[in-house]
Motif scaffolding. Structure first.
Motif: not given
Length: 166
Positions: A13-26, A36-42, A46-49
């Motif tokens: 779930v952590y990975g899925y939500v991180s991916n979802l937020l990454s796609r929404m932001r970037y 994709h990994l670079q975007n998740v790291n960026n 707040f998004d990580k929380v």
């Protein structure tokens, strides 16, 4: 017990939500793993929380009935009216006494424990991974194991009082 399943769900779930937020932001190509990994790291803090919170909720929802059965089995000697013949017996009796509601008693404290724990774990893991040197595959494995171990110790040091309350 359900710890393995709950932990897999937490990380998934952590990975899925991180991916979802990454796609929404970037935006970008989700099939290009490097981008994709670079975007998740960026992702910002707040998004990580948010991602860690969702992972913690998933963990708590799965583990709660197992924790209830475990606590009942551990404390049955202190109560004459409690006599279980194992985990399945205990689970069946609890369900007969009050359904799912009975199996999920204490969920509020477990949600607090697991949300805080998830935020601490994923946050400290991420900080440690950034701080540790990146090298060849062997060094990366050692760094990953070290960061995961330290993150786990940090998590439990902070949430152990909540684990005792449940």
């Amino acid at each position: 017990s359900g710890v393995g399943f709950a932990t897999a769900a937490q990380f998934g779930v952590y990975g899925y939500v991180s991916n979802l937020l990454s796609r929404m932001r970037y935006g970008g190509d989700v099939h290009n793993l490097s981008d994709h990994l670079q975007n998740v790291n960026n992702l910002d803090v707040f998004d990580k929380v948010i991602s860690a919170t969702c992972g913690g909720v998933a963990y708590a929802l799965i583990i709660a009935p197992f924790e209830m059965v475990k606590v009942r089995l551990q404390t049955q000697l202190y109560f004459d009216h409690r006599r279980y013949y194992g985990a399945l017996s205990c689970g069946r009796i609890l369900y007969k006494e009050g359904g799912l509601r009975k199996l999920y008693l204490g969920l509020d404290v477990m949600l607090l424990r697991d949300i805080i724990g998830s935020i601490v774990y994923f946050g400290s893991y991420g900080l440690l991974r950034q701080a540790l040197p990146q090298g060849d595959a062997r060094e990366n494995i050692a760094s990953t194991l070290f960061a995961g171990g330290c993150a786990g110790m940090t998590q439990w040091a902070l949430i152990f009082p909540l684990d005792t309350i449940k």
